[in-house]
Structure formats: structure tokens, C-alpha cells
Write an enzyme that holds these catalytic residues in place. Structure first.
Site, PDB file in Angstrom:
ATOM      1  N   ARG A  19      -0.670   7.998   3.920  1.00  0.00           N
ATOM      2  CA  ARG A  19      -1.697   7.368   4.754  1.00  0.00           C
ATOM      3  C   ARG A  19      -1.258   5.968   5.231  1.00  0.00           C
ATOM      4  O   ARG A  19      -1.522   5.573   6.364  1.00  0.00           O
ATOM      5  CB  ARG A  19      -2.987   7.278   3.925  1.00  0.00           C
ATOM      6  CG  ARG A  19      -4.154   6.602   4.603  1.00  0.00           C
ATOM      7  CD  ARG A  19      -4.822   7.454   5.667  1.00  0.00           C
ATOM      8  NE  ARG A  19      -5.721   6.614   6.445  1.00  0.00           N
ATOM      9  CZ  ARG A  19      -5.872   6.667   7.748  1.00  0.00           C
ATOM     10  NH1 ARG A  19      -5.222   7.562   8.456  1.00  0.00           N
ATOM     11  NH2 ARG A  19      -6.692   5.863   8.378  1.00  0.00           N
ATOM     12  N   CYS A  74     -19.424  -1.898   0.651  1.00  0.00           N
ATOM     13  CA  CYS A  74     -18.408  -0.948   1.113  1.00  0.00           C
ATOM     14  C   CYS A  74     -18.903  -0.218   2.348  1.00  0.00           C
ATOM     15  O   CYS A  74     -20.089   0.108   2.449  1.00  0.00           O
ATOM     16  CB  CYS A  74     -18.125   0.053  -0.010  1.00  0.00           C
ATOM     17  SG  CYS A  74     -17.002   1.373   0.478  1.00  0.00           S
ATOM     18  N   ASP A  75     -17.986   0.071   3.261  1.00  0.00           N
ATOM     19  CA  ASP A  75     -18.406   0.729   4.502  1.00  0.00           C
ATOM     20  C   ASP A  75     -18.376   2.253   4.415  1.00  0.00           C
ATOM     21  O   ASP A  75     -18.799   2.923   5.347  1.00  0.00           O
ATOM     22  CB  ASP A  75     -17.536   0.271   5.680  1.00  0.00           C
ATOM     23  CG  ASP A  75     -16.098   0.758   5.574  1.00  0.00           C
ATOM     24  OD1 ASP A  75     -15.691   1.164   4.469  1.00  0.00           O
ATOM     25  OD2 ASP A  75     -15.381   0.728   6.580  1.00  0.00           O
ATOM     26  N   TYR A 110     -14.829  10.416  -1.425  1.00  0.00           N
ATOM     27  CA  TYR A 110     -13.721  10.040  -2.305  1.00  0.00           C
ATOM     28  C   TYR A 110     -13.677  10.859  -3.594  1.00  0.00           C
ATOM     29  O   TYR A 110     -12.657  10.876  -4.275  1.00  0.00           O
ATOM     30  CB  TYR A 110     -13.793   8.548  -2.654  1.00  0.00           C
ATOM     31  CG  TYR A 110     -13.251   7.661  -1.563  1.00  0.00           C
ATOM     32  CD1 TYR A 110     -11.901   7.286  -1.541  1.00  0.00           C
ATOM     33  CD2 TYR A 110     -14.073   7.189  -0.540  1.00  0.00           C
ATOM     34  CE1 TYR A 110     -11.400   6.482  -0.531  1.00  0.00           C
ATOM     35  CE2 TYR A 110     -13.575   6.376   0.469  1.00  0.00           C
ATOM     36  CZ  TYR A 110     -12.240   6.023   0.463  1.00  0.00           C
ATOM     37  OH  TYR A 110     -11.734   5.234   1.467  1.00  0.00           O
ATOM     38  N   ASN A 153     -10.935  -4.176  -0.584  1.00  0.00           N
ATOM     39  CA  ASN A 153     -10.764  -3.104  -1.572  1.00  0.00           C
ATOM     40  C   ASN A 153      -9.820  -3.564  -2.685  1.00  0.00           C
ATOM     41  O   ASN A 153      -9.157  -4.565  -2.527  1.00  0.00           O
ATOM     42  CB  ASN A 153     -10.189  -1.865  -0.883  1.00  0.00           C
ATOM     43  CG  ASN A 153     -11.298  -0.984  -0.346  1.00  0.00           C
ATOM     44  OD1 ASN A 153     -12.350  -0.863  -0.938  1.00  0.00           O
ATOM     45  ND2 ASN A 153     -11.061  -0.361   0.805  1.00  0.00           N
ATOM     46  N   HIS A 163     -16.908   4.183  -4.178  1.00  0.00           N
ATOM     47  CA  HIS A 163     -16.060   5.359  -3.883  1.00  0.00           C
ATOM     48  C   HIS A 163     -16.262   6.459  -4.922  1.00  0.00           C
ATOM     49  O   HIS A 163     -15.368   7.254  -5.185  1.00  0.00           O
ATOM     50  CB  HIS A 163     -14.563   4.975  -3.817  1.00  0.00           C
ATOM     51  CG  HIS A 163     -14.226   4.194  -2.586  1.00  0.00           C
ATOM     52  ND1 HIS A 163     -12.947   3.793  -2.272  1.00  0.00           N
ATOM     53  CD2 HIS A 163     -15.003   3.741  -1.571  1.00  0.00           C
ATOM     54  CE1 HIS A 163     -12.952   3.137  -1.129  1.00  0.00           C
ATOM     55  NE2 HIS A 163     -14.194   3.091  -0.690  1.00  0.00           N
ATOM     56  N   ARG A 195       0.847  -1.206   0.000  1.00  0.00           N
ATOM     57  CA  ARG A 195       0.000   0.000   0.000  1.00  0.00           C
ATOM     58  C   ARG A 195       0.881   1.254   0.000  1.00  0.00           C
ATOM     59  O   ARG A 195       0.588   2.232  -0.688  1.00  0.00           O
ATOM     60  CB  ARG A 195      -0.924   0.011   1.224  1.00  0.00           C
ATOM     61  CG  ARG A 195      -1.709   1.307   1.329  1.00  0.00           C
ATOM     62  CD  ARG A 195      -2.684   1.326   2.485  1.00  0.00           C
ATOM     63  NE  ARG A 195      -3.388   2.601   2.541  1.00  0.00           N
ATOM     64  CZ  ARG A 195      -4.384   2.860   3.385  1.00  0.00           C
ATOM     65  NH1 ARG A 195      -4.800   1.943   4.229  1.00  0.00           N
ATOM     66  NH2 ARG A 195      -4.981   4.041   3.367  1.00  0.00           N
TER      67      ARG A 195
END
Length: 442
Positions: A285, A169-170, A265, A147, A200, A93
Site C-alpha cells: 500500500r 479517526c476518519d 479494519y 495514526n 480501527h 511506512r
């Protein structure tokens, strides 16, 4: 009352303890007989599982618990697979975020080139889980919240069209909880929402209370001033400074189309230059998460294992993950709950690609989701969504055909990327970084 067997795939995730606590908190609504964790990283999972074992012993000793790296053991005799895997973990990531930033492009986990890179890693992982489930528990459902959900959903539509997988998706849930707090409601479940878009990448068009009163004017007034920032201390998960910025930025996103309320998003697509200007290319992040939640969860789990007790533990229930239980209950008990899911369009949005995987309200029962009709959408949203859905389809096409060309096209088409030249530079770096994770492109 039937009791269920649940498998959490991605057992070593920092989100697993919060989800286990949430499941235990909902046993009256959704009783369990067995809870299993599955991960390919034994060491990571052992720490999380060791703590979960203590939690279960204290709260629900009657539930059989198992953590395993063996697919047959994991997937045999399960009713639901709850999947939240991260192929390549946070180390990858970090590269997803830092490589685009090197070229002045948004570095984000699910948006732009970073999301594309993550998608190319995730497709194989999610397909493998589906295949295990179909082999060992063919009647089970997979509730996937891995994701990047949009790319994963498109891949499963193409490659496993008959599988019992629901992609959810949350983020809309988290935003709706903020909306409820803005409105002074006890819960987002007091609202009935209309929403459409891609994962998103969507908009709320109508929000009402159970009496049918329009709640949009009050919400719009708040969002125009403060975005989705609510200063009442009611959120455990999105507390970092970067999230506060994101919630505040929603007011600028909203200004583009004040008839709707936006998913947060969208800021990455509408204001990529500002996002890059505010990003630290050396500390993204991913670093925040590794230094924050990652350390916190693993430290807490180790403490629980050492003390063989949860006394004094700071691990908390992931309240807003309860939508996963709502989804499982809807299937198990045919509740016909209305939920936002990622499903094939098939005419729900009448002026949009019927094969697109769209995020829209569905009524969920034991046959799965029945999408609600959205009708026609405005030109602005349609244009944005057509560009973005093309990116997602090209990524999946690139994965299937191992095509360098298609992936270059996908990155070039992303609204976050300024030119084909920059797209190629980013792609070449990402290929290097993802050796062993992506199919070999030619």
C-alpha cells in the site's frame, strides 16, 4: 463573530491541500483569521505551502498565511492545532508493511507489527507537538488524527493526562458516508449511530434516522451481499483497488457477528492469512500511495506554484475531513454535536477496562467530550478488544521503559502474529529499520 487561528502540524502531508480547501469551504461556519503550516521537513512543506499560498490568495486573501519549521513561530497565537504527522514518512511506512510480510504476517500501516512500529515512532512526535502547544498557546486544543490513533491516544493518556488533545479517526466517518449512500441519504449527518470499540477495531450496533426509524436492516442486507462497496462514484479518497477489496471484505467480517456492522479494519485480525495471500511483498500500500496520491498532489502543487494560479488544478476538497471542522466548532461554539472520539473508557463500556482508550459516541462542547454510556458488550467483542487493548498498552509501556521484552510481548499478543518466534524475528528486523526513530530498547 470570533475568527480563529489554526495550525496544521504535518504541513508537508499530501492531505494538507485537501484540508486547506475544506477549511476554506467552511469559512461561513468556522471563520479563520490565520492559517499556519508546521513541519520539520522544510523542502516537502515548501511545495505544499507554495500551492496553499496561491489557493488562499485566490479564495480568502484576508486570512494571514504562514509556513514555518520554527516551533515558536508555529505554535504562538493558535486556537487549534490540527495534527496529522507521519514520523519517518512513506519510506518507513514501506518497511512497516514489508518486514512483517517477509515472515508471512499482515503488513499494514496501523494493524499488527506495522502499526506497532509506526506507533513507536509516533509517540515522541505527538508528545513534542503537545509540549510546544502548551508552551506557546496553553489555551489551544489539539485535534489529533495522526495514526496509529489507538497507540497515540494511550500514550497521551499515560504521559500527558491533562493535555487538551482530542484523538479522532476518519475511518468511521468514511464508512458512515458509504452507509448514507447505501441508504440513499444526503449525508451521514442524517443518521444517529451507536458504535463501540477501539480505534480501527469497532462495531456499529444501532443506526437510526432523525425520526428514530431503524436503518440497520437495510444496511445489513447490503453489507451481507456487497460489504461497503457502493458503485456510485461518490468517493475521491478510497478508489484504489486495495480499498475496494477492503470494502468488499466487510461482508465476510460481518458474517461473524450479524447483530452488528463492522469497521473494515477488522479484516486484518479475522482473516490475516487471506490478507497475506493477497499481498504483494514487493509492492504494498505504501508503494501504491507513493506512486499515486503522493505524485499526484506534489505534481499539482508544483503546477499551481509555477502558474501562480489554481486554474485547471485537479486538487479537490477533502469533503470527509469536514468532521475536523465539526469537532473544532463543537469546542469553539459549544454545539454539543455527537461524534465518535477516542476517549478513556471510565465505565462507559461497563464490563471493560476503565483505563482503555475506546472509540465511542461523545457529546462535544467547550469542555471537551462527554462520553455516552454503552453498557455491557458481548463476550466476542470483549475478548477481541481485551487482547488488542493489551497490545496497545504494552507498546506504550515498552516506549516508556525502553523495554525489548514488553515490545516482544506486544507483537506476540497481536492477533495477526502466529507465534512468539515469528514475533521476535519481526521485532529484530524492525529495530534495525527504526534506528534513530525508536528509543533504544534493552
Amino acid at each position: 463573530m470570533k475568527k480563529f487561528s489554526i495550525l496544521i502540524a504535518g504541513g508537508g502531508s499530501t492531505f494538507t491541500p485537501g484540508i486547506v480547501l475544506m477549511l476554506l469551504d467552511n469559512l461561513d461556519k468556522f471563520p479563520l483569521r490565520k492559517l499556519k503550516l508546521y513541519d520539520i521537513d522544510k523542502e516537502r512543506q515548501d511545495t505544499i505551502a507554495g500551492a496553499c499560498e496561491v489557493i488562499l490568495r485566490e479564495k480568502a486573501p484576508e486570512i494571514e498565511f504562514l509556513a514555518t519549521t520554527d516551533p515558536e513561530e508555529a505554535f504562538t497565537d493558535v486556537d487549534f492545532v490540527m495534527a496529522h504527522i507521519r514520523v519517518g514518512k512513506y519510506a518507513m511506512r514501506e518497511l512497516d508493511e514489508k518486514i512483517p510480510l517477509k515472515y508471512g504476517v499482515v503488513g499494514q500501516e496501523t494493524c499488527g507489527p506495522g502499526g506497532i512500529a509506526y506507533g513507536m515512532r509516533s509517540i515522541g512526535g505527538v508528545l513534542e507537538l503537545i509540549d510546544y502547544m502548551e508552551k506557546y498557546s496553553p489555551d489551544a486544543w489539539m485535534l489529533n488524527y495522526s495514526n496509529p490513533a489507538a497507540i497515540v491516544a494511550e500514550a497521551t493518556r499515560r504521559l500527558r493526562p491533562h493535555s487538551k488533545i482530542l484523538n479522532i479517526c476518519d475511518m468511521p466517518v468514511a464508512i458512515e458516508e458509504r452507509m448514507a449512500r447505501i441508504l440513499g441519504l444526503k449525508s451521514r449527518k442524517e443518521m444517529t449511530v451507536r458504535y463501540y470499540g477501539l480505534n480501527h477495531f469497532g462495531w456499529w450496533t444501532d443506526i437510526r434516522d432523525k425520526e428514530g426509524n431503524d436503518l440497520m436492516p437495510k444496511l445489513k442486507e447490503h453489507v451481507a451481499k456487497y460489504g461497503y462497496v457502493v458503485n456510485d462514484g461518490g468517493d475521491n479518497q478510497h478508489v484504489d483497488a486495495s480499498w475496494q477489496d477492503t470494502f468488499l471484505k466487510a461482508r465476510d467480517v460481518y458474517a461473524l457477528d450479524p447483530d452488528t456492522l463492522p469497521n473494515t479494519y477488522l479484516k486484518y485480525y479475522f482473516f490475516p492469512d487471506e490478507v497475506v495471500a493477497h499481498s504483494n511483498p514487493d509492492y504494498t500500500r505504501a508503494n501504491e500511495v507513493m506512486d499515486g496520491r503522493e505524485k499526484f498532489v506534489f505534481t499539482e502543487c508544483k503546477k499551481i506554484i509555477e502558474n501562480q494560479s489554481t486554474e485547471g488544478s485537479a486538487l479537490h476538497i477533502d469533503e470527509h475531513a469536514s468532521y475536523i471542522v465539526d469537532l473544532a466548532r463543537a469546542i469553539a461554539y459549544n454545539t454539543h454535536e455527537r461524534m465518535l472520539l477516542i476517549v478513556e473508557n471510565k465505565g462507559a463500556i461497563s464490563n471493560f477496562d476503565p483505563t482503555a482508550m475506546v472509540e465511542i459516541p461523545c457529546i462535544v462542547g467547550s469542555n471537551g467530550p462527554e462520553p455516552l454510556s454503552i453498557g455491557e458488550i458481548p463476550q466476542f467483542q470483549k475478548g477481541l478488544m481485551e487482547q488488542q487493548v493489551s497490545v496497545e498498552k504494552l507498546v506504550v509501556e515498552a516506549w516508556i521503559t525502553k523495554s525489548y521484552q514488553k515490545l516482544w510481548q506486544a507483537i506476540t499478543l497481536s492477533k495477526t502474529v502466529p507465534s512468539a518466534k515469528v514475533a521476535k524475528q519481526i521485532l529484530d528486523d524492525l529495530i534495525e529499520a527504526n534506528k534513530g526513530y525508536w528509543p533504544e530498547l534493552h
